[in-house]
Design a protein around this motif. Structure first.
Motif, PDB file in Angstrom:
ATOM      1  N   ILE A  41      -0.062   9.761   2.927  1.00 54.70           N
ATOM      2  CA  ILE A  41       0.851   8.726   2.425  1.00 54.70           C
ATOM      3  C   ILE A  41       1.879   8.391   3.501  1.00 54.70           C
ATOM      4  O   ILE A  41       2.558   9.280   4.022  1.00 54.70           O
ATOM      5  N   TYR A  73       6.634   6.649   0.457  1.00 51.46           N
ATOM      6  CA  TYR A  73       6.658   6.943  -0.979  1.00 51.46           C
ATOM      7  C   TYR A  73       8.050   6.643  -1.539  1.00 51.46           C
ATOM      8  O   TYR A  73       9.048   7.094  -0.988  1.00 51.46           O
ATOM      9  N   GLU A 115      10.382   7.512  -4.328  1.00 53.47           N
ATOM     10  CA  GLU A 115      10.502   8.624  -5.267  1.00 53.47           C
ATOM     11  C   GLU A 115      11.388   8.278  -6.453  1.00 53.47           C
ATOM     12  O   GLU A 115      12.572   7.994  -6.297  1.00 53.47           O
ATOM     13  N   VAL A 129       3.190  14.874  -3.830  1.00 53.69           N
ATOM     14  CA  VAL A 129       3.358  13.895  -2.757  1.00 53.69           C
ATOM     15  C   VAL A 129       3.577  14.594  -1.420  1.00 53.69           C
ATOM     16  O   VAL A 129       2.981  14.224  -0.387  1.00 53.69           O
TER      17      VAL A 129
END
Length: 280
Positions: free
Chosen positions: A161, A164, A166, A176
């Motif tokens: 990833i 991200y 959050e 994650v």
């Protein structure tokens, strides 16, 4: 009535009790009916009187239902007073040079039919009304409003990833961190999974921040309000061209507002949760 100003009923959602732990209940709130004069009080400068149309239900409001003893990015609601949050409203009276009668605005307002706002520095005039006004409770009002929750695993992100956003915390954040790419970035805007815990859960995979040189930084939308005009220039064409599909979950009436807010923490809503106070 002095000066012949109109006085009307004003239905409000009141916080009855602070909620220190666990899920809030509808009984922690109460719908009451008061009254309000539809005019800014004489001698009150830089204030506006608004009719609230749409109210946004947001997870951060759970923190405001606690009695916060230390400095936080939000303040506690006051028991016996209306909740407050983001919403869309129409100006009925104004002594502020930036707002006039009939303007539509979005920003912080009360959970009630009408609000007297004496410090409208957190309100924005709505210039574009050829898109649904409800969009300003989320998609157009707070830059980032609806996130798709995915089950993170290597098969979805074979190379990891990159970025991200959050908003969940707990086990989701742990998953994650396992799947972040080297030099990935995490903008931490909220952790809804933790708001109802007396003792927040720990995160176990933090060492991956070191090994993968991940940058994790707190994110508050208010820090970026100066970019709002640029954001509108980008997003409005996408909406009009149908390139953005935006889903709303609508509760009709202030009476349904407590249940709508609590539903955020049990997965009851599908799409952006908002409350319709009035459509005119």
């Amino acid at each position: 009535m002095a000066g012949g100003e109109q006085v009307v009923r004003n239905k409000q959602v009141i916080l009855k009790n602070y909620v220190t732990e666990g899920l809030p209940k509808e009984s922690d709130m109460e719908v009451r009916e008061g009254s309000i004069q539809l005019k800014v009080p004489e001698g009150t400068k830089d204030a506006i009187l608004v009719k609230n149309l749409y109210l946004s239900c947001d997870p951060y409001m759970r923190n405001c239902m606690k009695k916060l003893e230390t400095s936080f990015y939000v303040a506690s609601f006051e028991t016996g007073s209306p909740l407050s949050g983001y919403g869309v409203a129409k100006v009925l009276d104004s002594t502020h040079p930036d707002f006039k009668n009939g303007d539509f605005v979005w920003g912080m307002t009360g959970w009630e039919e009408y609000s007297l706002i004496t410090a409208p520095d957190r309100l924005f005039q709505i210039q574009l009304t050829d898109v649904p006004l409800t969009y300003y409770t989320g998609l157009l009002g707070k830059f980032i409003s609806m996130l798709t929750m995915l089950h993170f695993s290597a098969r979805y992100f074979p190379e990891g990833i990159d970025i991200y956003f959050e908003n969940v915390g707990g086990k989701m954040l742990d998953a994650v961190l396992l799947n972040m790419r080297v030099h990935g970035r995490i903008a931490a805007c909220g952790m809804i999974s933790q708001y109802n815990h007396d003792r927040p859960e720990g995160v176990h995979n933090l060492m991956h921040i070191v090994g993968k040189r991940v940058r994790l930084q707190g994110f508050l939308v208010a820090d970026f309000y100066h970019l709002y005009p640029k954001f509108l220039e980008m997003i409005i064409p996408y909406i009009k061209e149908g390139k953005i599909a935006y889903v709303e979950d609508i509760a009709e009436g202030l009476e349904r507002a407590p249940a709508a807010l609590i539903g955020l923490f049990t997965g009851r809503n599908v799409g952006k949760q908002l409350v319709v106070v009035s459509r005119d």
